[in-house]
Design a protein around this motif. Structure first.
Motif, PDB file in Angstrom:
ATOM      1  N   ILE A   1       0.925  -1.252  -0.141  1.00 37.65           N
ATOM      2  CA  ILE A   1       0.024  -0.070  -0.044  1.00 37.65           C
ATOM      3  C   ILE A   1       0.815   1.411   0.148  1.00 37.65           C
ATOM      4  CG2 ILE A   1      -1.617   1.325   1.361  1.00 37.65           C
ATOM      5  CD1 ILE A   1      -2.648  -1.509   2.312  1.00 37.65           C
ATOM      6  N   LEU A   2       1.983   1.069   1.035  1.00 34.19           N
ATOM      7  CA  LEU A   2       2.954   2.300   0.767  1.00 34.19           C
ATOM      8  C   LEU A   2       3.745   2.532  -0.450  1.00 34.19           C
ATOM      9  CD1 LEU A   2       4.399   4.717   2.265  1.00 34.19           C
ATOM     10  CD2 LEU A   2       5.945   2.946   3.049  1.00 34.19           C
TER      11      LEU A   2
ATOM     12  N   LEU B   1      -4.051   2.056   9.025  1.00 38.00           N
ATOM     13  CA  LEU B   1      -2.560   2.153   8.515  1.00 38.00           C
ATOM     14  C   LEU B   1      -2.652   3.811   8.048  1.00 38.00           C
ATOM     15  CD1 LEU B   1      -2.388  -0.609   5.775  1.00 38.00           C
ATOM     16  CD2 LEU B   1      -1.144  -0.287   7.900  1.00 38.00           C
ATOM     17  N   ALA B   2      -3.651   4.722   8.447  1.00 38.28           N
ATOM     18  CA  ALA B   2      -3.717   5.966   7.763  1.00 38.28           C
ATOM     19  C   ALA B   2      -2.760   6.796   8.393  1.00 38.28           C
ATOM     20  CB  ALA B   2      -5.281   6.365   8.115  1.00 38.28           C
ATOM     21  N   ALA B   3      -2.840   6.859   9.728  1.00 33.69           N
ATOM     22  CA  ALA B   3      -1.728   7.704  10.689  1.00 33.69           C
ATOM     23  C   ALA B   3      -0.171   7.422  10.276  1.00 33.69           C
ATOM     24  CB  ALA B   3      -1.949   7.487  12.231  1.00 33.69           C
ATOM     25  N   ASP B   4       0.115   6.074  10.152  1.00 38.65           N
ATOM     26  CA  ASP B   4       1.392   5.696   9.935  1.00 38.65           C
ATOM     27  C   ASP B   4       1.989   6.085   8.708  1.00 38.65           C
ATOM     28  OD1 ASP B   4       3.882   4.237  10.101  1.00 38.65           O
ATOM     29  OD2 ASP B   4       3.137   2.719   9.075  1.00 38.65           O
ATOM     30  N   LEU B   5       0.984   5.853   7.564  1.00 37.48           N
ATOM     31  CA  LEU B   5       1.092   6.210   6.094  1.00 37.48           C
ATOM     32  C   LEU B   5       1.433   7.720   6.101  1.00 37.48           C
ATOM     33  CD1 LEU B   5      -1.176   3.733   4.189  1.00 37.48           C
ATOM     34  CD2 LEU B   5       1.530   3.687   4.236  1.00 37.48           C
ATOM     35  N   GLN B   6       0.654   8.599   6.857  1.00 34.09           N
ATOM     36  CA  GLN B   6       0.782   9.930   6.702  1.00 34.09           C
ATOM     37  C   GLN B   6       2.029  10.594   7.234  1.00 34.09           C
ATOM     38  OE1 GLN B   6      -3.098  12.569   7.381  1.00 34.09           O
ATOM     39  NE2 GLN B   6      -1.775  13.269   9.128  1.00 34.09           N
TER      40      GLN B   6
ATOM     41  N   GLU C   1       4.734   9.008   7.007  1.00 31.60           N
ATOM     42  CA  GLU C   1       5.727   8.436   6.285  1.00 31.60           C
ATOM     43  C   GLU C   1       5.718   9.367   4.845  1.00 31.60           C
ATOM     44  OE1 GLU C   1       8.687   5.401   5.115  1.00 31.60           O
ATOM     45  OE2 GLU C   1       7.469   5.282   6.830  1.00 31.60           O
ATOM     46  N   LEU C   2       4.589   9.576   4.321  1.00 30.17           N
ATOM     47  CA  LEU C   2       4.296  10.364   3.021  1.00 30.17           C
ATOM     48  C   LEU C   2       4.344  11.806   3.359  1.00 30.17           C
ATOM     49  CD1 LEU C   2       1.444   8.076   1.773  1.00 30.17           C
ATOM     50  CD2 LEU C   2       3.749   7.965   0.952  1.00 30.17           C
ATOM     51  N   GLY C   3       4.151  12.155   4.563  1.00 29.51           N
ATOM     52  CA  GLY C   3       4.019  13.862   4.627  1.00 29.51           C
ATOM     53  C   GLY C   3       2.831  14.633   3.830  1.00 29.51           C
ATOM     54  N   VAL C   4       1.573  13.762   3.735  1.00 32.05           N
ATOM     55  CA  VAL C   4       0.650  14.394   3.015  1.00 32.05           C
ATOM     56  C   VAL C   4      -0.755  13.701   3.734  1.00 32.05           C
ATOM     57  CG1 VAL C   4       1.423  14.436   0.718  1.00 32.05           C
ATOM     58  CG2 VAL C   4       0.332  12.679   1.301  1.00 32.05           C
ATOM     59  N   PRO C   5      -1.654  14.486   3.450  1.00 34.08           N
ATOM     60  CA  PRO C   5      -3.070  13.766   4.316  1.00 34.08           C
ATOM     61  C   PRO C   5      -3.386  12.423   3.719  1.00 34.08           C
ATOM     62  CG  PRO C   5      -3.317  16.241   3.597  1.00 34.08           C
ATOM     63  CD  PRO C   5      -2.097  15.753   3.089  1.00 34.08           C
ATOM     64  N   VAL C   6      -3.410  11.693   4.500  1.00 32.96           N
ATOM     65  CA  VAL C   6      -4.056  10.196   4.241  1.00 32.96           C
ATOM     66  C   VAL C   6      -5.175   9.917   5.021  1.00 32.96           C
ATOM     67  CG1 VAL C   6      -3.471   7.907   4.316  1.00 32.96           C
ATOM     68  CG2 VAL C   6      -1.710   9.329   3.966  1.00 32.96           C
ATOM     69  N   ILE C   7      -6.440   9.654   4.489  1.00 31.69           N
ATOM     70  CA  ILE C   7      -7.480   9.649   4.598  1.00 31.69           C
ATOM     71  C   ILE C   7      -8.318   8.433   4.878  1.00 31.69           C
ATOM     72  CG2 ILE C   7      -9.869  10.813   4.332  1.00 31.69           C
ATOM     73  CD1 ILE C   7      -8.214  13.001   2.692  1.00 31.69           C
ATOM     74  N   ASP C   8      -8.811   8.167   6.131  1.00 27.70           N
ATOM     75  CA  ASP C   8      -9.492   6.994   6.460  1.00 27.70           C
ATOM     76  C   ASP C   8     -10.955   7.073   6.551  1.00 27.70           C
ATOM     77  OD1 ASP C   8     -10.598   4.736   8.068  1.00 27.70           O
ATOM     78  OD2 ASP C   8     -10.214   5.520   9.852  1.00 27.70           O
TER      79      ASP C   8
END
Length: 245
Positions: free
Chosen positions: A161-162, A187-192, A194-201
């Motif tokens: 997914i990442l 996974l949302a908070a962890d991916l956010q 890592e990526l530095g952008v909003p990741v929305i669950d």
């Protein structure tokens, strides 16, 4: 405030993860009532699965009305049975796809959806058009992960997914990522980070949106097509689903 969060598939372990995400997002004083569909498929990965899952979803909506729930979240990214659920409920009912897409449009000028199988990518594209969000979404991307693989460490779901999220940012020019499955909520908070952008669950977003609507005294309109179902006899195995108010 009582919000019922319904997993329309029949996998209890997935409900546990959805419930944890919902409770983490909820405001103090909001009670999350988590429910697993009492019938239907173990995962929802196509039109047939969605159609069959709606019966269990509606059973949980009807039970929620007796439980005094103020609003509902349909925790499947296909938003199965959403309009039927709105007919059956007094309070607001939000699907996680509709909620997540709108939230992403508030936070960026273009977003990408990262989902599970390619066939569900097509379903997400239909929803984008239905919700008027196709002008905001840059691309729907499939990881080719089956829904039940999300809980299997051997699938390397997080890594896959990442990687797809990174490709979305690099290739699509998107400013936000929408996770296209309720089973990805953890996974949302962890991916956010890592990526530095909003990741929305969509689970957490839908809970907050329901809180806002209920807090403002708003509920589903009962004028027109979302009025309560018309009482009439139902035949066969569906006889118990006849609307009695």
């Amino acid at each position: 405030m009582r919000i019922k969060v319904i997993n329309p598939n029949s996998t209890e372990t997935m409900t546990a993860g959805i419930a944890a995400a919902a409770r983490a997002a909820a405001s103090p004083g909001t009670v999350i009532v988590a429910a697993t569909s009492p019938s239907g498929p173990a995962s929802i990965e196509g039109h047939y699965d969605e159609a069959v899952s709606v019966i269990g979803l509606l059973e949980e909506i009807r039970a929620g009305e007796l439980q005094g729930c103020d609003g509902y979240v349909v925790a499947c990214f296909g938003d199965p049975g959403l309009l039927a659920a709105r007919e059956a409920a007094r309070g607001p009912v939000l699907g996680i796809a509709e909620a997540a897409m709108h939230a992403a449009s508030f936070l960026s000028t273009g977003f990408s959806i990262v989902t599970t199988l390619g066939r569900t990518r097509i379903i997400a594209e239909h929803l984008l058009r239905a919700y008027g969000m196709d002008g905001h979404c840059r691309r729907v991307r499939a990881t080719e992960l089956a829904v039940l693989e999300l809980d299997d460490p051997a699938s390397d779901a997080r890594g896959r997914i990442l990687d797809e999220c990174r490709r979305a940012l690099d290739e699509d020019g998107s400013g936000a990522i929408v996770l296209g499955c309720a089973g990805m909520a953890d996974l949302a908070a962890d991916l956010q980070r890592e990526l530095g952008v909003p990741v929305i669950d969509g689970v957490g977003i839908a809970v907050r949106f329901v809180e806002a609507l209920v807090g403002l005294g708003l509920s589903t309109s009962k004028r027109g097509d979302l009025a309560a179902p018309i009482p009439k006899p139902f035949a066969g195995a569906m006889s118990g689903m006849a609307w009695r108010g």
